[in-house]
Design a protein around this motif. Structure first.
Motif, PDB file in Angstrom:
ATOM      1  N   MET A 170       0.837  -1.201   0.000  1.00  0.00           N
ATOM      2  CA  MET A 170       0.000   0.000   0.000  1.00  0.00           C
ATOM      3  C   MET A 170       0.870   1.249   0.000  1.00  0.00           C
ATOM      4  SD  MET A 170      -2.959  -0.938   2.744  1.00  0.00           S
ATOM      5  CE  MET A 170      -3.699   0.680   2.921  1.00  0.00           C
ATOM      6  N   VAL A 171       1.881   1.279   0.882  1.00  0.00           N
ATOM      7  CA  VAL A 171       2.686   2.499   0.997  1.00  0.00           C
ATOM      8  C   VAL A 171       3.433   2.773  -0.290  1.00  0.00           C
ATOM      9  CG1 VAL A 171       4.602   3.557   2.200  1.00  0.00           C
ATOM     10  CG2 VAL A 171       2.893   2.321   3.481  1.00  0.00           C
ATOM     11  N   VAL A 172       4.082   1.717  -0.843  1.00  0.00           N
ATOM     12  CA  VAL A 172       4.826   1.916  -2.089  1.00  0.00           C
ATOM     13  C   VAL A 172       3.850   2.286  -3.204  1.00  0.00           C
ATOM     14  CG1 VAL A 172       6.314   0.804  -3.784  1.00  0.00           C
ATOM     15  CG2 VAL A 172       6.636   0.375  -1.350  1.00  0.00           C
ATOM     16  N   GLY A 173       2.701   1.621  -3.214  1.00  0.00           N
ATOM     17  CA  GLY A 173       1.684   1.930  -4.221  1.00  0.00           C
ATOM     18  C   GLY A 173       1.237   3.379  -4.120  1.00  0.00           C
ATOM     19  N   PHE A 174       0.968   3.840  -2.911  1.00  0.00           N
ATOM     20  CA  PHE A 174       0.535   5.229  -2.742  1.00  0.00           C
ATOM     21  C   PHE A 174       1.625   6.199  -3.195  1.00  0.00           C
ATOM     22  CE2 PHE A 174      -2.439   3.905   0.921  1.00  0.00           C
ATOM     23  CZ  PHE A 174      -3.471   3.672   0.020  1.00  0.00           C
TER      24      PHE A 174
ATOM     25  N   GLY B 270      -6.968  -1.396  11.901  1.00  0.00           N
ATOM     26  CA  GLY B 270      -6.936  -2.004  10.576  1.00  0.00           C
ATOM     27  C   GLY B 270      -6.067  -1.266   9.567  1.00  0.00           C
ATOM     28  N   MET B 271      -6.040  -1.804   8.338  1.00  0.00           N
ATOM     29  CA  MET B 271      -5.123  -1.292   7.325  1.00  0.00           C
ATOM     30  C   MET B 271      -5.492   0.100   6.838  1.00  0.00           C
ATOM     31  SD  MET B 271      -4.997  -4.744   5.097  1.00  0.00           S
ATOM     32  CE  MET B 271      -3.444  -4.623   4.255  1.00  0.00           C
ATOM     33  N   GLY B 272      -6.727   0.536   7.105  1.00  0.00           N
ATOM     34  CA  GLY B 272      -7.116   1.885   6.716  1.00  0.00           C
ATOM     35  C   GLY B 272      -6.172   2.920   7.298  1.00  0.00           C
ATOM     36  N   MET B 273      -5.564   2.594   8.440  1.00  0.00           N
ATOM     37  CA  MET B 273      -4.651   3.535   9.096  1.00  0.00           C
ATOM     38  C   MET B 273      -3.492   3.897   8.181  1.00  0.00           C
ATOM     39  SD  MET B 273      -4.274   5.185  11.845  1.00  0.00           S
ATOM     40  CE  MET B 273      -3.035   6.452  11.682  1.00  0.00           C
ATOM     41  N   THR B 274      -3.019   2.926   7.409  1.00  0.00           N
ATOM     42  CA  THR B 274      -1.900   3.210   6.505  1.00  0.00           C
ATOM     43  C   THR B 274      -2.316   4.214   5.437  1.00  0.00           C
ATOM     44  OG1 THR B 274      -1.021   1.032   6.916  1.00  0.00           O
ATOM     45  CG2 THR B 274      -0.251   2.129   4.947  1.00  0.00           C
ATOM     46  N   ALA B 275      -3.551   4.030   4.929  1.00  0.00           N
ATOM     47  CA  ALA B 275      -4.050   4.985   3.944  1.00  0.00           C
ATOM     48  C   ALA B 275      -4.211   6.351   4.585  1.00  0.00           C
ATOM     49  CB  ALA B 275      -5.382   4.502   3.372  1.00  0.00           C
ATOM     50  N   LEU B 276      -4.740   6.383   5.818  1.00  0.00           N
ATOM     51  CA  LEU B 276      -4.949   7.667   6.487  1.00  0.00           C
ATOM     52  C   LEU B 276      -3.618   8.380   6.698  1.00  0.00           C
ATOM     53  CD1 LEU B 276      -7.359   8.595   9.271  1.00  0.00           C
ATOM     54  CD2 LEU B 276      -4.988   9.134   9.602  1.00  0.00           C
ATOM     55  N   ALA B 277      -2.625   7.615   7.203  1.00  0.00           N
ATOM     56  CA  ALA B 277      -1.339   8.253   7.490  1.00  0.00           C
ATOM     57  C   ALA B 277      -0.723   8.811   6.212  1.00  0.00           C
ATOM     58  CB  ALA B 277      -0.397   7.248   8.153  1.00  0.00           C
ATOM     59  N   THR B 278      -0.727   8.002   5.142  1.00  0.00           N
ATOM     60  CA  THR B 278      -0.144   8.484   3.888  1.00  0.00           C
ATOM     61  C   THR B 278      -0.873   9.726   3.397  1.00  0.00           C
ATOM     62  OG1 THR B 278       0.056   6.136   3.417  1.00  0.00           O
ATOM     63  CG2 THR B 278       0.726   7.647   1.692  1.00  0.00           C
ATOM     64  N   ALA B 279      -2.202   9.668   3.413  1.00  0.00           N
ATOM     65  CA  ALA B 279      -2.991  10.781   2.896  1.00  0.00           C
ATOM     66  C   ALA B 279      -2.725  12.044   3.692  1.00  0.00           C
ATOM     67  CB  ALA B 279      -4.478  10.430   2.941  1.00  0.00           C
ATOM     68  N   VAL B 280      -2.679  11.916   5.020  1.00  0.00           N
ATOM     69  CA  VAL B 280      -2.551  13.120   5.835  1.00  0.00           C
ATOM     70  C   VAL B 280      -1.135  13.677   5.774  1.00  0.00           C
ATOM     71  CG1 VAL B 280      -2.808  14.046   8.150  1.00  0.00           C
ATOM     72  CG2 VAL B 280      -4.489  12.469   7.258  1.00  0.00           C
TER      73      VAL B 280
ATOM     74  N   LEU C 119       3.905   5.699  -5.489  1.00  0.00           N
ATOM     75  CA  LEU C 119       3.954   5.752  -6.950  1.00  0.00           C
ATOM     76  C   LEU C 119       2.682   6.380  -7.516  1.00  0.00           C
ATOM     77  CD1 LEU C 119       5.735   2.448  -7.993  1.00  0.00           C
ATOM     78  CD2 LEU C 119       6.654   4.732  -7.644  1.00  0.00           C
ATOM     79  N   PHE C 120       1.568   6.184  -6.829  1.00  0.00           N
ATOM     80  CA  PHE C 120       0.308   6.833  -7.200  1.00  0.00           C
ATOM     81  C   PHE C 120       0.529   8.343  -7.231  1.00  0.00           C
ATOM     82  CE2 PHE C 120      -3.736   8.777  -5.829  1.00  0.00           C
ATOM     83  CZ  PHE C 120      -4.644   8.167  -6.672  1.00  0.00           C
ATOM     84  N   PHE C 121       1.174   8.834  -6.172  1.00  0.00           N
ATOM     85  CA  PHE C 121       1.424  10.259  -6.021  1.00  0.00           C
ATOM     86  C   PHE C 121       2.390  10.764  -7.093  1.00  0.00           C
ATOM     87  CE2 PHE C 121       4.206  13.370  -3.695  1.00  0.00           C
ATOM     88  CZ  PHE C 121       3.338  14.432  -3.799  1.00  0.00           C
ATOM     89  N   ILE C 122       3.486   9.993  -7.294  1.00  0.00           N
ATOM     90  CA  ILE C 122       4.479  10.439  -8.275  1.00  0.00           C
ATOM     91  C   ILE C 122       3.907  10.358  -9.687  1.00  0.00           C
ATOM     92  CG2 ILE C 122       6.719   9.868  -9.272  1.00  0.00           C
ATOM     93  CD1 ILE C 122       7.537   9.023  -6.402  1.00  0.00           C
ATOM     94  N   GLY C 123       3.156   9.281  -9.937  1.00  0.00           N
ATOM     95  CA  GLY C 123       2.523   9.141 -11.252  1.00  0.00           C
ATOM     96  C   GLY C 123       1.592  10.303 -11.537  1.00  0.00           C
ATOM     97  N   TRP C 124       0.847  10.697 -10.524  1.00  0.00           N
ATOM     98  CA  TRP C 124      -0.062  11.834 -10.671  1.00  0.00           C
ATOM     99  C   TRP C 124       0.711  13.108 -11.027  1.00  0.00           C
ATOM    100  CZ3 TRP C 124      -4.936  13.746 -10.766  1.00  0.00           C
ATOM    101  CH2 TRP C 124      -5.138  15.061 -10.335  1.00  0.00           C
ATOM    102  N   LEU C 125       1.804  13.351 -10.290  1.00  0.00           N
ATOM    103  CA  LEU C 125       2.560  14.586 -10.545  1.00  0.00           C
ATOM    104  C   LEU C 125       3.154  14.581 -11.952  1.00  0.00           C
ATOM    105  CD1 LEU C 125       4.432  15.432  -7.234  1.00  0.00           C
ATOM    106  CD2 LEU C 125       2.259  16.280  -8.096  1.00  0.00           C
ATOM    107  N   ILE C 126       3.674  13.410 -12.384  1.00  0.00           N
ATOM    108  CA  ILE C 126       4.218  13.337 -13.740  1.00  0.00           C
ATOM    109  C   ILE C 126       3.097  13.532 -14.746  1.00  0.00           C
ATOM    110  CG2 ILE C 126       5.292  11.795 -15.420  1.00  0.00           C
ATOM    111  CD1 ILE C 126       6.823  10.532 -13.090  1.00  0.00           C
TER     112      ILE C 126
END
Lengths: 639, 299
Positions: A46-50, A234-244, A52-59
């Motif tokens: 999830m973290v690596v995906g997020f 749960g795993m949602g925490m990883t998404a929350l931390a990355t997003a915030v 690359l999600f972020f970098i892909g978006w910026l590119i």
């Protein structure tokens, strides 16, 4: 079709490719043996995906093109290219791509913030539906806690953005007589970072449900994300931390930009003492955002480390049930969080102070009463807000010997806040009050914020806080300050600057209906919530003792009225934006610089930079009398 | 300006000098608003004083069952009494201005420019108020921090997801999942947590203290009224946070002795820290949350 390259469409495509590539690579190549793996993903993935999600978006949106061409020294963009990047002659598409014009960024922020408030309001609706009666009505507690967390965090992200974002970007540069922000590309970048952050944030409910680790999917922590429960949940925490963390980056970059702009880009003659109060408010807020946010980002990084690398910053050794390896301390989490968390609530409310002063001055047709007191109030709150955070830990057991000091600073902060009230009352007194929609919202600030402030004094007192902390009284208190104070000012600001930002007037009649719905719904709902708190109802519970049933039922019913009225206000924004009455350049007769530009504001704002010769809002007896004589009917028609 | 129906037209008043007409009006407005403010404040204070003795009886405040409760209620009364004039100060003057100076009334606006005096007076008054509240709160802070003397009962409280466990080290480590206390004897709670943060809250006693993993926190109170109250968790601690509550029985010293000796043998020490199966609301906890079962039964 060529226009769509690069745009948010290409950004989204590259982002999705980035996420899939990153998460699948980690899942298949690196794998994991200590994670409850779901269908094709792990938390590492999830973290690596997020990322690359972020970098892909910026590119994809082309945000990295200029830094790289500059790095590789290919060529510096010339003026024409800068203009193209600012969306010159690009038409509507400029709102859907990486555009540096501060007005485009302001509109993008406004729309995103409205969407965030919409989702947050949906969360409020679900929470109040569940709490309408005692007993489990709608959701399992797992879902309920996730909704509470998301409502809290999303509303915080929306409210820390909703002044600095839309108005700090669109209005402040024009107000101080600048052609753009100090760093236009950084400005566009700060918005561009926020978009993937919100997308990742909204994905939280989809992580980790069903294959529970025993402590629930989604996020069970509340927006305070205290360790060690943040490690356990749960795993949602990883998404929350990355997003915030991403949103925090966006906030810091935006704040640095606003600070630099206000310090360096003021027009000739625009001295510090001639800036409208809005600029002071946003300046103070930007200082808080720049200095405070990093503390929370560190907190979230430590949580990610605890979750993924099994470090143990927050978990102590407590035997069989211990969450992590031990050796950590939960108080660290509380301190890191609240060192950001308390300045953060003033970050929300400082621009509100400024905006409400300006709106009241314009619609009272008077100069701001005791301008220096107002500035002193805003900057005083800004400084003292960094010295109060321990009052969130009065009952935590951490450093009880410091409580006398934090009690003093917390009560002290009501003094500069009081200055702002003096400024408002003094400005209103003997003015020529024009009761427009923005003015009504600004006046509702007086009523609502004084209740929020006074209930805050109750909580600043340690013996009372020991009883009220962690209960519904606190929830009601901070909703009075953030909804009753800041959100009302946001509605005032939207109504006030709507003609300048969109070229159309916000419909007064619909706005009037929404206004009264909002005020009645809000006040009854949250006054009743104070009662629930006094009765002893804890916060963030999915179910409660029937003793609290009456107070909660009233809160829920009036919360529905509040939510419906806010929805009506949003509908008003949309419908007026599309088909509202065309606005003239200065419908309010305001004297600040942004109203002296034509509508729509041209690229680069001013043909030539204005020279400022007086303090803001220098209405005089003569000009006001002349205005009153000139438009005899206006008072009846619009007043 | 043609709002003759709302306010009497000003032009046909030749006898009075026009310059005078504007100046005394300002003093009038301030005096009028001040009177409204005084009346509203007085009414609110009277209403408050009439309501205040009944709030416990009407269920607005929890039962006052310990020596802490009265202190807290006194502080709350004082704070509320001081809040009333401040609230009406802002609301009455703001509201008065919004109505009286509305441009529909045809006033041409006035000048109320800052004098040096008003901000200074405002600053002084707010400092005095804040200082008073602070010093007043400080005197109670010492009592919050104070330890209870005179043969206190020690209770070790352990929070775990989603249960409270109590043990009585002075009584052979008697174990219980409900809290039973003798009346009029000081109690010191040593609070711990085995997993995440909880917060030990007895609303009727006016005490709250976080349970922090790896640390022992302390709070004390003296129960003063026999009755049944409740311990709640006041810190979101995961799935069943809402159900993490347990009764508090305040009983006579004799009843307590009988009860606590009965607790020593039957409950083996290990069962109190038994791991709760995740994702299943412990039946024990569910049963103890009496309001939960009753509300389920209702509908």
């Amino acid at each position: 079709m060529r226009k769509l390259f690069p745009s948010y469409l290409t950004g989204a495509i590259l982002a999705i490719i980035g996420y899939i590539a990153g998460s699948q690579f980690v899942y298949h190549r690196i794998g994991s043996d200590n994670q409850p793996a779901g269908p094709n993903f792990t938390e590492q993935g999830m973290v690596v995906g997020f990322a690359l999600f972020f970098i892909g978006w910026l590119i994809g949106i082309g945000a990295l093109k200029y830094p790289f061409t500059w790095l590789l020294a290919l060529k510096d963009p010339d003026h024409e290219e800068e203009m193209r990047l600012a969306g010159k002659d690009a038409g509507i598409i400029r709102y859907f791509k990486f555009t540096t014009d501060h007005k485009v960024v302001g509109i993008q922020y406004l729309v995103l913030v409205l969407i965030m408030l919409g989702f947050g309001g949906l969360g409020a609706l679900l929470i109040r539906s569940e709490l309408m009666r005692p007993g489990a009505l709608l959701f399992p507690t797992e879902t309920y806690n996730t909704i509470v967390t998301m409502h809290g965090m999303l509303m915080i992200l929306a409210t820390i953005t909703f002044f600095i974002g839309p108005f700090g970007n669109f209005i402040v540069p024009i107000m101080i007589g600048a052609r753009d922000m100090a760093f236009p590309r950084l400005n566009a970048l700060s918005f561009a970072i926020l978009v993937p952050a919100i997308v990742i944030f909204l994905s939280i409910p989809f992580w980790g449900y069903g294959q529970a680790n025993g402590y629930g999917g989604g996020v069970q922590t509340g927006w305070t994300v205290y360790g060690p429960i943040a490690t356990q949940t749960g795993m949602g925490m990883t998404a929350l931390a990355t997003a915030v963390i991403l949103a925090g980056f966006s906030s810091i970059l935006g704040a640095v930009n606003v600070i630099t702009t206000i310090i360096t880009m003021r027009a000739p003659g625009m001295r510090w003492t001639r800036m409208p109060m809005t600029v002071w408010g946003i300046f103070g807020a930007a200082l808080l955002a720049a200095l405070g946010t990093s503390s929370f980002a560190v907190d979230l990084l430590l949580i990610l480390l605890d979750r993924i690398y099994k470090t143990s910053f927050f978990a102590a050794s407590t035997g069989g049930n211990a969450v992590g390896a031990g050796g950590g301390n939960a108080w660290l989490s509380q301190n890191l969080f609240w060192f950001f968390g308390h300045p953060e609530v003033y970050l929300i409310v400082l621009p509100a102070f400024g905006i409400v002063c300006d709106v009241v001055a314009v619609f009272s047709r008077k100069p701001i009463f005791s301008y220096k007191m107002g500035v002193l109030g805003i900057m005083g709150v800004c400084v003292v807000s960094f010295l109060v955070w321990q009052h969130h830990e009065f009952v935590s057991g951490w450093a009880p010997e410091l409580r006398f000091w934090y009690m003093a600073t917390t009560e002290l902060i009501s003094v500069p806040t009081g200055f702002v009230f003096l400024v408002l009352l003094g400005t209103l007194w003997r003015g020529r009050i024009w009761m427009t929609l923005p003015m009504m919202f600004a006046l509702s600030f007086l009523w609502n914020f004084v209740i929020g402030g006074l209930s805050g004094v109750f909580l600043s007192d340690v013996p009372l806080d020991v009883q009220l902390h962690g209960g519904m009284f606190v929830t009601a208190h901070f909703h009075y300050t953030i909804v009753g104070g800041a959100l009302m000012c946001f509605f005032a600001a939207v109504a006030y600057w709507f003609p300048k930002m969109t070229g159309r007037m916000l419909d007064e009649k619909l706005g009037w209906i929404a206004f009264w719905g909002i005020q009645i719904g809000f006040n009854v709902a949250f006054l009743s919530m104070f009662i629930a708190g006094l009765q002893g109802m804890p916060r963030r519970v999915a179910d409660y003792d029937p003793a609290f049933a009456t107070a909660n039922f009233i809160t829920s019913i009036f919360a529905f009225l509040l939510i419906a009225s806010v929805a009506l206000y949003f509908y008003n924004i949309v419908i007026s934006w599309v088909a509202g009455k065309k606005a003239v350049a200065n419908p309010w007769g305001a004297l600040s610089l942004e109203w002296q530009t034509p509508t729509p504001v041209p690229l680069e704002n001013f043909e030539e930079i204005p020279v400022v010769t007086s303090a803001p809002f220098q209405y005089t007896q003569e000009t006001v009398e002349a205005e009153a004589a000139a438009e005899p009917a206006a008072g009846q028609a619009a007043g | 300006m043609d709002d003759a129906s709302v306010s009497p037209p000003t032009p046909p008043t030749p006898p009075g000098p026009p310059a005078r007409a504007a100046t005394p009006a300002s003093t009038n407005h301030i005096a009028r608003a001040a009177i409204i403010w005084a009346v509203c404040t007085a009414i609110a204070i009277v209403v408050f004083l009439l309501v205040a003795p009944h709030v416990v009886e009407w269920g607005i405040l929890p039962a006052a069952a310990s020596n802490r409760s009265d202190e807290i209620n006194t502080v709350m009364w004082i704070f509320t009494l001081l809040s009333i004039p401040v609230f009406f100060m802002v609301v009455v003057f703001g509201g008065y201005a919004a109505f009286a100076f509305n441009r529909r009334r045809g006033r041409a606006g006035g000048t109320f420019l800052p004098s040096r005096r008003l901000p200074v007076v405002w600053i002084i008054i707010s400092f005095v108020l804040v200082t008073f509240l602070y010093v007043y709160g400080l005197s109670f802070l010492n009592q919050v921090n104070a330890q209870e003397g005179n043969n206190p009962l020690v209770v070790n409280v352990t929070g775990e997801q989603w249960l409270w466990n109590f043990s009585y080290p002075q009584y052979g480590n008697a174990q219980s999942t409900a809290l039973e206390l003798p009346v009029n004897r000081p109690v010191i709670f040593h609070i711990q947590s085995v997993d995440v943060q909880h917060s030990f809250w007895i609303p009727a006693f006016g005490i709250k203290q976080d349970a922090v993993p790896g640390e022992t926190t302390t709070i004390s109170a003296t129960p003063e009224t026999i009755g049944t109250y409740v311990v709640r968790c006041a810190e979101l601690c995961g799935l069943y946070h809402a159900y993490m509550e347990t009764p508090v029985y305040v009983v006579s010293a004799g009843d307590f002795d009988t009860w606590v000796h009965a607790q020593v043998t039957p409950v083996p020490t290990s069962s109190s820290s038994s791991f709760i199966q995740p994702n299943v609301l412990p039946a024990e906890a569910a049963n103890r949350a009496s309001w939960r079962t009753s509300s389920v039964a209702e509908g």
